[in-house]
Design a protein around this motif. Structure first.
Motif, PDB file in Angstrom:
ATOM      1  N   GLU A 103       0.766  -1.171  -0.018  1.00 30.41           N
ATOM      2  CA  GLU A 103      -0.014  -0.144   0.072  1.00 30.41           C
ATOM      3  C   GLU A 103       0.925   1.348  -0.138  1.00 30.41           C
ATOM      4  OE1 GLU A 103      -2.364  -0.650   3.493  1.00 30.41           O
ATOM      5  OE2 GLU A 103      -0.713  -0.539   4.909  1.00 30.41           O
ATOM      6  N   GLY A 104       0.292   2.367  -0.175  1.00 36.41           N
ATOM      7  CA  GLY A 104       1.078   3.565  -0.082  1.00 36.41           C
ATOM      8  C   GLY A 104       1.538   4.124  -1.709  1.00 36.41           C
ATOM      9  N   SER A 105       2.871   4.437  -1.693  1.00 35.59           N
ATOM     10  CA  SER A 105       3.412   4.753  -2.952  1.00 35.59           C
ATOM     11  C   SER A 105       3.432   3.921  -4.020  1.00 35.59           C
ATOM     12  CB  SER A 105       4.856   5.281  -2.700  1.00 35.59           C
ATOM     13  OG  SER A 105       5.663   4.592  -2.020  1.00 35.59           O
ATOM     14  N   ARG A 106       3.569   4.059  -5.117  1.00 35.21           N
ATOM     15  CA  ARG A 106       3.477   3.176  -6.264  1.00 35.21           C
ATOM     16  C   ARG A 106       4.774   2.407  -6.246  1.00 35.21           C
ATOM     17  NH1 ARG A 106       2.339   4.772 -12.481  1.00 35.21           N
ATOM     18  NH2 ARG A 106       2.700   2.666 -13.324  1.00 35.21           N
ATOM     19  N   LYS A 107       4.472   0.975  -6.570  1.00 34.48           N
ATOM     20  CA  LYS A 107       5.631   0.050  -6.622  1.00 34.48           C
ATOM     21  C   LYS A 107       5.495  -0.915  -7.692  1.00 34.48           C
ATOM     22  CE  LYS A 107       5.479  -0.226  -1.669  1.00 34.48           C
ATOM     23  NZ  LYS A 107       4.283   0.513  -1.399  1.00 34.48           N
ATOM     24  N   GLU A 108       6.355  -1.513  -8.195  1.00 31.81           N
ATOM     25  CA  GLU A 108       6.475  -2.508  -9.290  1.00 31.81           C
ATOM     26  C   GLU A 108       7.221  -3.730  -8.983  1.00 31.81           C
ATOM     27  OE1 GLU A 108       8.552   0.050 -12.133  1.00 31.81           O
ATOM     28  OE2 GLU A 108      10.487  -0.155 -11.122  1.00 31.81           O
ATOM     29  N   ASN A 109       7.152  -4.715  -9.821  1.00 30.19           N
ATOM     30  CA  ASN A 109       7.692  -6.068  -9.816  1.00 30.19           C
ATOM     31  C   ASN A 109       7.794  -6.880  -8.677  1.00 30.19           C
ATOM     32  OD1 ASN A 109       8.442  -5.093 -12.432  1.00 30.19           O
ATOM     33  ND2 ASN A 109      10.426  -3.972 -11.734  1.00 30.19           N
ATOM     34  N   ILE A 110       6.529  -7.324  -8.219  1.00 28.25           N
ATOM     35  CA  ILE A 110       6.341  -8.222  -7.194  1.00 28.25           C
ATOM     36  C   ILE A 110       6.047  -9.803  -7.557  1.00 28.25           C
ATOM     37  CG2 ILE A 110       5.016  -8.479  -5.013  1.00 28.25           C
ATOM     38  CD1 ILE A 110       4.991  -5.508  -4.706  1.00 28.25           C
ATOM     39  N   GLU A 111       6.538 -10.483  -7.088  1.00 27.34           N
ATOM     40  CA  GLU A 111       6.243 -12.165  -7.560  1.00 27.34           C
ATOM     41  C   GLU A 111       6.072 -12.711  -6.187  1.00 27.34           C
ATOM     42  OE1 GLU A 111       7.689 -15.870 -10.027  1.00 27.34           O
ATOM     43  OE2 GLU A 111       8.969 -13.758 -10.147  1.00 27.34           O
ATOM     44  N   ILE A 112       4.893 -13.463  -5.739  1.00 29.42           N
ATOM     45  CA  ILE A 112       4.849 -14.382  -4.701  1.00 29.42           C
ATOM     46  C   ILE A 112       4.520 -15.787  -5.423  1.00 29.42           C
ATOM     47  CG2 ILE A 112       3.640 -14.898  -2.485  1.00 29.42           C
ATOM     48  CD1 ILE A 112       2.979 -11.725  -2.511  1.00 29.42           C
ATOM     49  N   LYS A 113       5.380 -16.813  -4.852  1.00 31.33           N
ATOM     50  CA  LYS A 113       4.957 -18.235  -5.588  1.00 31.33           C
ATOM     51  C   LYS A 113       5.148 -19.418  -4.305  1.00 31.33           C
ATOM     52  CE  LYS A 113       8.110 -19.907  -8.316  1.00 31.33           C
ATOM     53  NZ  LYS A 113       8.972 -20.044  -9.647  1.00 31.33           N
ATOM     54  N   ASN A 114       4.158 -20.354  -4.618  1.00 32.44           N
ATOM     55  CA  ASN A 114       4.501 -21.568  -3.757  1.00 32.44           C
ATOM     56  C   ASN A 114       4.480 -21.315  -2.472  1.00 32.44           C
ATOM     57  OD1 ASN A 114       5.103 -22.778  -6.305  1.00 32.44           O
ATOM     58  ND2 ASN A 114       7.176 -22.502  -6.253  1.00 32.44           N
ATOM     59  N   ILE A 115       3.442 -20.734  -2.008  1.00 31.66           N
ATOM     60  CA  ILE A 115       3.269 -20.381  -0.480  1.00 31.66           C
ATOM     61  C   ILE A 115       1.543 -20.918  -0.162  1.00 31.66           C
ATOM     62  CG2 ILE A 115       3.035 -18.820   1.433  1.00 31.66           C
ATOM     63  CD1 ILE A 115       5.578 -17.512   0.167  1.00 31.66           C
ATOM     64  N   ILE A 116       1.480 -21.333   1.044  1.00 33.88           N
ATOM     65  CA  ILE A 116       0.173 -21.358   1.319  1.00 33.88           C
ATOM     66  C   ILE A 116      -0.099 -20.488   2.640  1.00 33.88           C
ATOM     67  CG2 ILE A 116      -1.536 -23.016   2.955  1.00 33.88           C
ATOM     68  CD1 ILE A 116       0.272 -25.359   1.979  1.00 33.88           C
ATOM     69  N   VAL A 117      -1.287 -19.682   2.465  1.00 32.76           N
ATOM     70  CA  VAL A 117      -1.413 -18.561   3.092  1.00 32.76           C
ATOM     71  C   VAL A 117      -2.895 -18.866   4.025  1.00 32.76           C
ATOM     72  CG1 VAL A 117      -1.970 -16.137   3.237  1.00 32.76           C
ATOM     73  CG2 VAL A 117      -0.552 -17.012   1.663  1.00 32.76           C
ATOM     74  N   ASP A 118      -2.738 -18.936   5.269  1.00 34.28           N
ATOM     75  CA  ASP A 118      -4.096 -19.590   5.981  1.00 34.28           C
ATOM     76  C   ASP A 118      -4.219 -18.209   6.861  1.00 34.28           C
ATOM     77  OD1 ASP A 118      -5.759 -20.667   7.631  1.00 34.28           O
ATOM     78  OD2 ASP A 118      -4.096 -22.442   8.109  1.00 34.28           O
ATOM     79  N   GLY A 119      -5.548 -17.837   6.790  1.00 32.30           N
ATOM     80  CA  GLY A 119      -6.107 -16.804   7.433  1.00 32.30           C
ATOM     81  C   GLY A 119      -6.833 -17.235   8.801  1.00 32.30           C
ATOM     82  N   ASN A 120      -6.564 -18.790   9.357  1.00 27.13           N
ATOM     83  CA  ASN A 120      -6.927 -18.955  10.704  1.00 27.13           C
ATOM     84  C   ASN A 120      -8.290 -18.599  11.048  1.00 27.13           C
ATOM     85  OD1 ASN A 120      -6.428 -20.462  12.778  1.00 27.13           O
ATOM     86  ND2 ASN A 120      -5.365 -18.912  13.812  1.00 27.13           N
ATOM     87  N   ARG A 121      -9.233 -18.489  10.056  1.00 18.83           N
ATOM     88  CA  ARG A 121     -10.551 -18.012  10.277  1.00 18.83           C
ATOM     89  C   ARG A 121     -11.409 -18.955  11.525  1.00 18.83           C
ATOM     90  NH1 ARG A 121     -15.183 -18.588   5.518  1.00 18.83           N
ATOM     91  NH2 ARG A 121     -17.013 -18.205   6.846  1.00 18.83           N
ATOM     92  N   SER A 122     -11.220 -19.985  11.882  1.00 21.63           N
ATOM     93  CA  SER A 122     -12.002 -20.612  12.817  1.00 21.63           C
ATOM     94  C   SER A 122     -11.516 -20.074  14.035  1.00 21.63           C
ATOM     95  CB  SER A 122     -11.836 -22.035  12.804  1.00 21.63           C
ATOM     96  OG  SER A 122     -10.450 -22.616  12.980  1.00 21.63           O
ATOM     97  N   ASN A 123     -10.236 -19.658  14.359  1.00 22.98           N
ATOM     98  CA  ASN A 123      -9.634 -19.106  15.393  1.00 22.98           C
ATOM     99  C   ASN A 123      -9.615 -17.707  15.853  1.00 22.98           C
ATOM    100  OD1 ASN A 123      -9.012 -21.769  16.928  1.00 22.98           O
ATOM    101  ND2 ASN A 123      -7.529 -21.901  15.221  1.00 22.98           N
TER     102      ASN A 123
END
Length: 461
Positions: free
Chosen positions: A81-101
């Motif tokens: 967020e905030g100022s403009r950025k460039e060139n971001i890559e995210i790969k091969n990750i499990i992201v868990d929001g842990n909703r039930s807890n």
């Protein structure tokens, strides 16, 4: 080959207990090219903040998870967020929001009323704003209190081969939001987007283009079980919560006073939402939706709110609770080569609002649509239903065995158009209707005399 920094070299443990967000953010700040997560479960209590020219890679067993009983503002794992950025890559990750807890905001009572202190922020686990050149590849996004992925005011984006499950709002949302622009260099809308080969299930909308996006390709995705009931807290058995726009709705941390626009019966595998709930936005346009499979959603594919110049082609819309494809007050849409079958109401519905919308006027009326070469069969009410459309070409479709529901109102009708809704100057040509010419059944019901009908083929079963 660029070397990525190992987050464990900066003190991250990945043991499922230690809070690793400070070490991860330190690794990002000090790395030249990016960071690498070895196998493990990394617990965070603060967001991981992204910068320009950054790669974040994991393994098939890398999990980044929100801590139990997190602060209510922590519903994003990766944030730019905030100022403009460039060139971001995210790969091969499990992201868990842990909703039930993390249900700390109050369950609705047995009558469906939300407690007065209940907030329910609708942020996303991956929340990227004002960035050009983004790649999200082979991610699993699970158990979000809000949405899975938000891409807001970004250029040149690819989201591919991701699994997004058990979110409460949208799985993947491509958004434009002029209210978050702070200076002249900021990106003001999302453009040049590819969303492909993803699986989205367990929310209200699987893939959502919203508030004026442009040049978007949504292709080869599987969207299933997206309907409004999924927004309720897990295990909730009470009545329908009263949380709609003039009630205790969801709050958006980016839009002061914003309330969730969802109503009972909302939800779609793929949805295009336009200007009505964000008048400052442009219309959605130049969108291609092709080769997707949408099953057991409230609606398979939905386009609304003055969306324009869109192609919906070669999709499979099957077993959705209401419509296979629902076009609502959109213009210049081509619907071709789709298979719409066994849906709970219609194969394809095109309709207008019953009143004009402020600042939009008559654009609430669908016009200049082409509906051609679709295979539409065994839907519970009608094959194709038109309400208040203008200058549409309905041609060379195959409709058979519709009106399968015992509750369906009327005879078996392949194409149904309502007279009093001002159907006019449409061309209905070359469609084939199976088993619609005997026992008072209709291939076409369209009383309007200005709609031209010829060369349609009724075929008894």
């Amino acid at each position: 080959m660029h070397i990525l920094e190992n987050v464990k070299d900066f003190g991250a443990q990945g043991d499922g207990i230690t809070r690793d967000d400070n070490a991860i953010n330190q690794a990002i700040e000090q790395s030249k090219y990016g960071i690498y997560f070895p196998e493990g479960e990394y617990i965070i209590s603060n967001p991981i903040r992204l910068r320009s020219n950054l790669k974040i890679y994991g393994t098939v067993n890398t999990i980044v998870k929100i801590v139990d009983n997190a602060d209510e503002s922590l519903f994003s794992v990766f944030v730019s967020e905030g100022s403009r950025k460039e060139n971001i890559e995210i790969k091969n990750i499990i992201v868990d929001g842990n909703r039930s807890n993390n249900i700390q905001h109050g369950l609705p009572d047995a009558n469906g009323n939300q407690p007065p202190y209940w907030s329910g922020y609708i942020n996303a686990l991956i929340n990227i704003t004002n960035v050009s050149n983004i790649t999200l590849l082979n991610l699993k996004i699970l158990n979000s209190w809000g949405s899975g992925i938000w891409i807001t005011n970004c250029l040149d984006v690819k989201v591919s081969d991701c699994i997004v499950r058990d979110y409460r709002i949208s799985g993947i949302a491509i958004r434009s939001n002029p209210d978050v622009c702070e200076d002249n260099d900021d990106i003001i809308s999302s453009e040049n987007i590819i969303v492909s080969n993803n699986s989205c299930s367990g929310g209200v909308v699987g893939i959502h283009s919203i508030f004026g996006v442009k040049n978007v390709r949504i292709m080869n995705n599987y969207c299933f079980n997206n309907k409004d009931q999924n927004r309720f807290p897990l295990g909730y058995k009470g009545k329908y919560p009263k949380l709609y726009p003039d009630k205790e709705g969801f709050k958006d941390v980016l839009l002061d006073g914003y309330k969730s626009p969802a109503f009972e019966g909302d939800g779609a595998g793929i949805e295009l939402t336009g200007k009505y709930t964000q008048p400052k936005a442009n219309v959605n346009e130049q969108i291609i939706i092709t080769n997707n499979h949408c099953e057991n959603n409230m609606v398979g594919i939905r386009s609304e709110e003055d969306t324009r110049h869109t192609i919906i082609s070669n999709n499979m819309c099957v077993g959705n609770l209401t419509h296979g494809i629902f076009i609502f007050s959109s213009r210049f849409i081509s619907i071709n080569g789709n298979n719409c079958n066994n849906n709970g109401r219609t194969g394809i519905t095109i309709e207008k609002l019953d009143k004009d919308i402020p600042n939009l006027g008559s654009t609430a009326r669908p016009e200049q649509l082409i509906v051609t070469s679709n295979l539409i069969f065994r839907n519970a009410y009608y094959g194709i239903k038109l309400i208040g459309v203008w200058q549409c070409n309905i041609s060379n479709n195959s409709l058979s065995g519709n009106n399968t529901s015992e509750q369906a109102d009327g005879s078996e009708i392949g194409l149904f158009a309502i007279e009093e809704s001002n159907i006019e100057t449409n061309l209905i040509i070359g469609n084939q209707f199976v088993s619609y010419d005997l026992r008072g059944k209709f291939g076409i019901y369209c009383p309007d005399e200005s709609s031209t009908r010829y060369s349609n083929i009724p075929t008894p079963s």
